[in-house]
Design a protein around this motif. Structure first.
Motif, PDB file in Angstrom:
ATOM      1  N   VAL A 370      -7.995  16.286  -3.359  1.00 56.50           N
ATOM      2  CA  VAL A 370      -7.027  16.739  -2.361  1.00 56.50           C
ATOM      3  C   VAL A 370      -5.778  15.860  -2.403  1.00 56.50           C
ATOM      4  CG1 VAL A 370      -6.583  17.047   0.112  1.00 56.50           C
ATOM      5  CG2 VAL A 370      -8.818  17.674  -0.849  1.00 56.50           C
ATOM      6  N   GLN A 371      -4.627  16.470  -2.641  1.00 54.86           N
ATOM      7  CA  GLN A 371      -3.354  15.760  -2.609  1.00 54.86           C
ATOM      8  C   GLN A 371      -2.667  15.913  -1.249  1.00 54.86           C
ATOM      9  OE1 GLN A 371      -2.081  13.968  -5.329  1.00 54.86           O
ATOM     10  NE2 GLN A 371      -4.103  14.362  -6.204  1.00 54.86           N
ATOM     11  N   LYS A 398      -2.320  10.615   2.695  1.00 56.46           N
ATOM     12  CA  LYS A 398      -1.959  11.910   2.124  1.00 56.46           C
ATOM     13  C   LYS A 398      -1.166  12.716   3.158  1.00 56.46           C
ATOM     14  CE  LYS A 398      -6.406  12.049  -0.350  1.00 56.46           C
ATOM     15  NZ  LYS A 398      -6.021  12.043  -1.758  1.00 56.46           N
ATOM     16  N   ASN A 460      -0.935  21.421  -3.149  1.00 58.35           N
ATOM     17  CA  ASN A 460      -1.728  20.449  -3.897  1.00 58.35           C
ATOM     18  C   ASN A 460      -1.362  20.452  -5.368  1.00 58.35           C
ATOM     19  OD1 ASN A 460      -4.137  18.960  -2.425  1.00 58.35           O
ATOM     20  ND2 ASN A 460      -3.874  20.927  -1.391  1.00 58.35           N
TER      21      ASN A 460
END
Length: 777
Positions: A370-371, A398, A460
């Motif tokens: 997960v970005q 993030k 993402n």
């Protein structure tokens, strides 16, 4: 339940100070003892000359920028306001529901109502729970029915193009004062006073909405000076406390005029509790409720700001907050202030509930993939999503977007981290959204529920391609011992106040310490008097230099969360006048835990091993004898990383020697140049290299490739097919339809805007940030 990731501790770089710097700081700051720690921290943050220090710590030595810097936009705004005054028109201030928007409205209300007759000046605050930020069709319709002919926005309006057109159709003219992202083309308004038109290093570039509103009033005072209209005006200084509240609550970068206005505002703010008849009884009541005196920026960031924000988060309607800040009736202000206190207590409880649910949801995901965190839930209250998103973004390192679902629509807030430009990131997926607005670090949006999954995947993928640091990082500023804590160190650190973006609260690392006299406390709801679930733990922090201990707090934790035995702890040193009353032996000074871990833990503590030398502002063309020199300004971290790693492998300094970017051209002008070059190359049959095109247009490789792709939709074809050269032909019959052409053009313009933004960013990014990002890779 999921646990948040363990943050990396980034230790400070070893940057030798000049031999006389400590003496210089002591002399100019008037401190009784040599401020070694304060001087060290100032040096690391780029304050390295006597002149720079004087301007930094003494607002009276700073020369504030004239409102005339806004040029014709300010002139046009003043002309229209003076016309409204002369013609006795009905004017409405259109504000916003957060602290910056509320204080902006209050500044314009206090500054303008002296010029207008009774019932000719009004203000309107949108409802957070039912309206979006900015202008609305239904709101403008209501104002038209009441006879409004001029709307002055504050902290909003720059991108409300549809609503501005609607206002014009109603016979309402609009003056925009704002600090949010500008549209591609100037909107059809009387004036748009927005600091986003300035270069990033301009002293007005980082003004928040309230500071822009203040500049408008400052200009109006100057324009009417000596005229009959200028009658017994309220001193401008009496508006600065509102400016400081909005600036600090909005988390803007406190540099240039922003820092000056915050300093002057705090000076004004602390007068309210020093008199029996304060100029702003509502502000005085807020200070009493949060047990603050008004002499610290934290009195705003942890006291007044959250209370003002809480009203719209809980009730939606925050109209009365303007009245609270501007009314002269002490009894009425006391009642309104109590309402904000109740709202803030409710906000804390809701915030904790949503935060707990978000953390549980994240436990179900593979966070390594997960970005950007994007979560939606029909049960989440809209009002607290932004503040929870900010918490989660900091905890996970993030960008975070939290949405509530209402039928087929998802609506919520986004917060960024690690200097990622969230606004630009989301703008590139705007085709999936119904509405969107904000700035690089915070935004709000609505979109169809069916688009949420696609939106999350696109963000993402986009951030993964850009390449950015992820994971929480704690920047340690100083490594100290417990015996250094107290008044002397606080006075040294206090030289850097007010803190803000680019100048954060100093984090102090204390090694091999332990905790004693620990106990926790549940906070009571002042309405029901029942204990709620948000808590804090009290303790004494000890080490081998001070076994008597130093008091501290850990918010949101039970005493059992503290490690037993020796530990390393990162803290912030603070002062609390209320604590001084309860524990006079400590003078009101206490530490607040940022992070803690046992000495035996496998803590990831990163010490900078790669030296980075900053020569970007050096006038000479000479290069250092040693070091790997970067002469071209990068546009992404991916471009800079190979240089950093190569310098690390060669055990040599990395030298940033590129020059600041020249004055940038408007993206559309660059496009016109590209089309002109394309026509010339196609007509003459010449071959042009990619490098020549990049130099001719002053753009990077990525933007150029997007531009060449856009040219293809207009009938140009690249016959070379190589990464080094371009051979163009043109056939009008091969051109795509207008919609495809416009889509390609928009993509090029957006790509170029992003590149220009990144060049500006990398021309000013602090060395410490570059080291942090590179070593996080």
């Amino acid at each position: 339940m999921a646990t948040t990731p363990t943050p990396k501790w980034q230790l400070p770089t070893d940057e030798p100070m000049s031999a006389d710097w400590v003496d210089t700081v002591q002399r100019l700051a008037g401190l009784p003892n040599p401020p070694k720690r304060g001087a060290e921290l100032l040096w690391r943050r780029g304050i390295r000359t006597a002149e720079g220090l004087t301007l930094f710590i003494n607002p009276d030595a700073y020369g504030p920028t004239s409102p005339e810097a806004f040029g014709t936009e300010m002139t046009q705004a003043l002309g229209r306001i003076l016309q409204a005054i002369e013609n006795d028109e009905t004017v409405t201030i259109w504000g916003d529901f957060d602290a910056d928007g509320i204080t902006s409205t209050a500044v314009l209300w206090d500054g303008l109502r002296q010029f207008f007759g009774p019932d000719r000046l009004n203000y309107f605050i949108p409802n957070r729970l039912t309206d979006s930020h900015g202008l609305s069709i239904h709101g403008l319709d209501a104002l038209a029915d009441k006879g409004t002919t001029l709307v002055i926005t504050c902290d909003n309006g720059s991108t409300n193009l549809t609503e501005i057109d609607h206002a014009r159709s109603l016979g309402i003219e609009v003056i925009v004062t704002d600090h949010h992202t500008l549209p591609a083309e100037r909107p059809p308004v009387v004036a748009i006073v927005n600091p986003r038109y300035f270069a990033a290093d301009h002293p007005l570039a980082h003004l928040s909405g309230v500071a822009v509103a203040y500049k408008l009033i400052e200009a109006l005072y100057a324009a009417t000076k000596g005229s009959p209209i200028n009658v017994a005006l309220r001193p401008l200084a009496e508006l600065t406390d509102l400016v400081a509240i909005g600036l600090i609550a909005d988390l803007v970068q406190l540099s240039g005029d922003c820092r000056y206005l915050a300093q002057m505002g705090i000076r004004q703010l602390q007068t309210h509790l020093r008199t029996q008849a304060p100029i702003r009884p509502g502000v005085a009541e807020l200070l009493k409720l949060c047990r603050r005196t008004g002499d610290r920026p934290t009195d705003i960031s942890f006291g007044i700001g959250p209370r003002i924000n809480a009203v719209s988060r809980i009730h939606g309607d925050a109209q009365f907050c303007v009245e609270l800040l501007t009314s002269q009736d002490p009894d009425h202000c006391r009642e309104l202030a109590q309402q904000t206190e109740w709202a803030n207590t409710r906000r804390k409880a809701l915030q904790k509930d949503v935060h707990t649910q978000v953390i549980q949801r994240l436990g179900e995901l593979d966070m390594a993939t997960v970005q950007v965190i994007v979560l939606a839930d029909a049960q989440w209250p809209t009002g607290v999503l932004g503040i929870v998103a900010g918490q989660v973004a900091q905890e996970y390192g993030k960008p975070t977007i939290l949405l509530t679902i209402d039928g087929e629509v998802a609506r919520g807030s986004a917060r960024s981290v690690n200097r990622i430009d969230l606004y630009q990131l989301v703008t590139e997926q705007s085709h999936l959204l119904t509405s969107f607005g904000g700035h690089p670090f915070a935004a709000g949006m609505t979109l169809p529920v069916d688009n949420v999954a696609v939106f999350a995947a696109a963000l993402n993928r986009q951030l993964r391609q850009i390449g950015s640091p992820s994971g929480p990082t704690i920047q340690v500023d100083l490594e100290i011992s417990v015996c250094e804590l107290g008044k002397g160190l606080f006075q040294q650190l206090n030289l850097l106040e007010p803190y803000g973006m680019g100048n954060p609260v100093p984090r102090l690392l204390i090694r091999n310490a332990w905790f004693d006299n620990t106990w926790h406390q549940k906070i009571k709801d002042p309405v029901s008097n029942r204990k709620l679930r948000f808590i804090k733990t009290h303790f004494l922090l000890k080490d081998d230099t001070c076994t008597a201990g130093f008091p501290g707090l850990w918010w949101g934790h039970y005493k059992d969360d503290l490690p037993v035995g020796r530990c390393d702890v990162v803290v912030e040193l603070d002062f609390n006048a209320y604590s001084r009353q309860k524990k006079p032996q400590y003078g009101g000074y206490e530490v607040r835990i940022v992070d803690v871990r046992t000495v035996q833990a496998e803590a990831e503590v990163t010490a900078p091993t790669q030296q980075v030398i900053d020569l970007r502002s050096q006038e000479t063309e000479s290069e250092p004898a040693d070091g790997l020199v970067v002469t071209q300004c990068p546009t992404t971290w991916q471009e800079l990383r190979p240089w950093f790693h190569q310098a690390t492998q060669q055990h040599t300094p990395l030298v940033l020697a590129y020059k600041p970017p020249a004055e940038v051209q408007a993206p559309m002008e660059v496009w016109k140049q590209l089309v002109g070059v394309a026509k010339y190359v196609a007509r003459t049959g010449k071959t042009v290299t990619i490098a020549e095109l990049m130099e001719k247009l002053s753009i990077g490789y990525a933007a150029l490739k997007v531009g060449l792709a856009a040219l293809e939709s207009f009938g140009f074809r690249d016959e070379a097919g190589t990464a080094q050269a371009v051979v163009l032909t043109y056939e009008a019959g091969l051109a795509a339809d207008r919609e495809q052409q416009q889509a390609g053009l928009r993509l090029f313009l957006a790509s170029l805007e992003e590149e220009q933004f990144q060049r500006q960013y990398f021309s000013n990014v602090p060395v410490s940030v570059a080291q942090q990002v590179m070593q996080a890779d």
